[in-house]
Motif scaffolding. Structure first.
Motif, PDB file in Angstrom:
ATOM      1  N   UNK A 136       0.733  -1.153   0.133  1.00 57.79           N
ATOM      2  CA  UNK A 136       0.080   0.178   0.037  1.00 57.79           C
ATOM      3  C   UNK A 136       0.888   1.211  -0.128  1.00 57.79           C
ATOM      4  N   UNK A 137       0.351   2.454  -0.391  1.00 59.68           N
ATOM      5  CA  UNK A 137       1.084   3.717  -0.398  1.00 59.68           C
ATOM      6  C   UNK A 137       1.186   4.308   1.100  1.00 59.68           C
TER       7      UNK A 137
ATOM      8  N   UNK B  32      -1.586   4.183   4.186  1.00 54.90           N
ATOM      9  CA  UNK B  32      -1.477   3.759   5.692  1.00 54.90           C
ATOM     10  C   UNK B  32      -1.635   4.859   6.567  1.00 54.90           C
ATOM     11  N   UNK B  33      -0.872   5.942   6.253  1.00 52.57           N
ATOM     12  CA  UNK B  33      -0.882   7.179   7.368  1.00 52.57           C
ATOM     13  C   UNK B  33      -2.347   7.614   7.390  1.00 52.57           C
ATOM     14  N   UNK B  34      -3.148   7.573   6.607  1.00 46.68           N
ATOM     15  CA  UNK B  34      -4.699   7.689   6.879  1.00 46.68           C
ATOM     16  C   UNK B  34      -5.414   6.760   7.286  1.00 46.68           C
TER      17      UNK B  34
ATOM     18  N   UNK C  62       5.542   4.542   9.219  1.00 42.79           N
ATOM     19  CA  UNK C  62       5.010   5.503   8.280  1.00 42.79           C
ATOM     20  C   UNK C  62       3.846   6.419   9.332  1.00 42.79           C
ATOM     21  N   UNK C  63       3.338   5.612  10.237  1.00 46.44           N
ATOM     22  CA  UNK C  63       2.189   6.244  10.836  1.00 46.44           C
ATOM     23  C   UNK C  63       2.427   6.204  12.440  1.00 46.44           C
ATOM     24  N   UNK C  64       3.670   6.048  13.054  1.00 46.23           N
ATOM     25  CA  UNK C  64       3.713   6.011  14.497  1.00 46.23           C
ATOM     26  C   UNK C  64       3.540   7.386  15.062  1.00 46.23           C
TER      27      UNK C  64
ATOM     28  N   UNK D 266       0.597   8.472  17.809  1.00 43.20           N
ATOM     29  CA  UNK D 266       0.837   9.000  19.158  1.00 43.20           C
ATOM     30  C   UNK D 266       0.195  10.471  19.262  1.00 43.20           C
ATOM     31  N   UNK D 267       0.033  11.156  18.154  1.00 48.46           N
ATOM     32  CA  UNK D 267      -0.573  12.451  18.378  1.00 48.46           C
ATOM     33  C   UNK D 267      -2.174  12.342  18.683  1.00 48.46           C
ATOM     34  N   UNK D 268      -2.310  11.309  17.943  1.00 44.94           N
ATOM     35  CA  UNK D 268      -3.970  10.880  18.111  1.00 44.94           C
ATOM     36  C   UNK D 268      -4.630  10.351  19.373  1.00 44.94           C
ATOM     37  N   UNK D 269      -3.516   9.571  20.117  1.00 48.89           N
ATOM     38  CA  UNK D 269      -3.965   8.763  21.206  1.00 48.89           C
ATOM     39  C   UNK D 269      -3.232   9.628  22.533  1.00 48.89           C
TER      40      UNK D 269
END
Length: 265
Positions: free
Chosen positions: A46-47, A51-53, A81-83, A87-90
């Motif tokens: 996947x792009x 993944x980031x979304x 890609x999404x760490x 972390x910003x969301x949780x």
């Protein structure tokens, strides 16, 4: 009083079980929720944008439902890609998975190491930084393989997987310039430690296969060192975003990791 909140492990499929296993060895009474995004499997093809979304949104839903004390992104691709967005969301600790380049370099005598991961992981600048920091005196060969991810999934379902398929993947490293001197391989996908014995068996010479699972387990134990746990092991639950084929072999393997129930997100 004991704390019933679980540890939440997240991966695209079953690969994160290679991180769950050493964690359970250290924290045998920890309640476990293992979440697999099999509806979007495999992540490695996947792009970055997809993944980031997707990952922060899914982990937000899982956190709301299961109220974990800590999240482990037990997936190299998702971590690289999404760490940071997760972390910003949780508002709870989030532990990522780092490709085991440092231990692979430490284990190497020839100073030629391999990094075997998904296509998405091995092309990340994060891997460049790890190689520069921890393997600057090594030749670092990379190979991305979606086929090996599929082999690991098939093996867990109890399917026969031919030696030739594993040999073809390993040849992606061995056939590169310098591959004849490679003596250590970082398994930079959490699926791959599950079938490391198959890779070792078909290798034309002894190779050291290393992964980050034990280090991640120690990190989880340290972050939860002052917390309480149930006084006895608690049956874990495996949560899937898509349908699964609940073959006896598949369910038996999940149970071997302490996951006695399955559910859909």
């Amino acid at each position: 009083m004991t704390d019933p909140r679980p540890l939440l492990f997240f991966d695209s499929g079953v690969g994160g079980l290679s991180v769950l296993a050493p964690t359970r060895a250290i924290l045998p009474h920890a309640p476990i929720v293992y979440a697999a995004d099999n509806a979007f499997f495999p992540y490695g093809v996947k792009s970055e944008e997809e993944i980031a979304g997707r990952v922060p949104v899914l982990l937000g839903r899982l956190t709301e439902r299961y109220r974990p004390r800590l999240v482990v992104i037990a997936c190299n691709t998702a971590s690289t890609i999404a760490l940071d967005p997760v972390r910003a969301a949780l508002d709870i600790p989030v532990v990522g998975t780092v490709p085991a380049i440092r231990p692979a370099a430490l284990a190497s005598q020839t100073r030629v190491i391999g990094v075997l991961g998904t296509d998405a992981t091995v092309r990340q600048p994060y891997v460049d930084r790890l190689a520069a920091e921890h393997a600057a005196d090594c030749t670092v060969l990379r190979h991305g393989s979606a086929a090996l991810v599929a082999l690991a999934e098939a093996d867990l379902r109890g399917e026969d997987t031919p030696d030739a398929a594993y040999a073809a993947v390993l040849a992606g490293l061995l056939d590169q310039p310098g591959g004849d001197r490679m003596d250590s391989v970082a398994l930079a996908c959490t699926h791959f430690p599950l079938i490391a014995d198959r890779l070792a068996a078909i290798a034309p010479r002894p190779l050291s296969f290393v992964d980050g699972g034990p280090g991640i387990a120690r990190r989880v134990a340290w972050l939860t060192r002052d917390q309480s746990w149930p006084t006895a092991p608690v049956p874990g639950i495996a949560v899937f975003t898509g349908p699964i084929d609940p073959t006896p072999a598949f369910l038996e393997h999940l149970a071997g990791f302490g996951l006695d129930r399955t559910a859909r997100l």
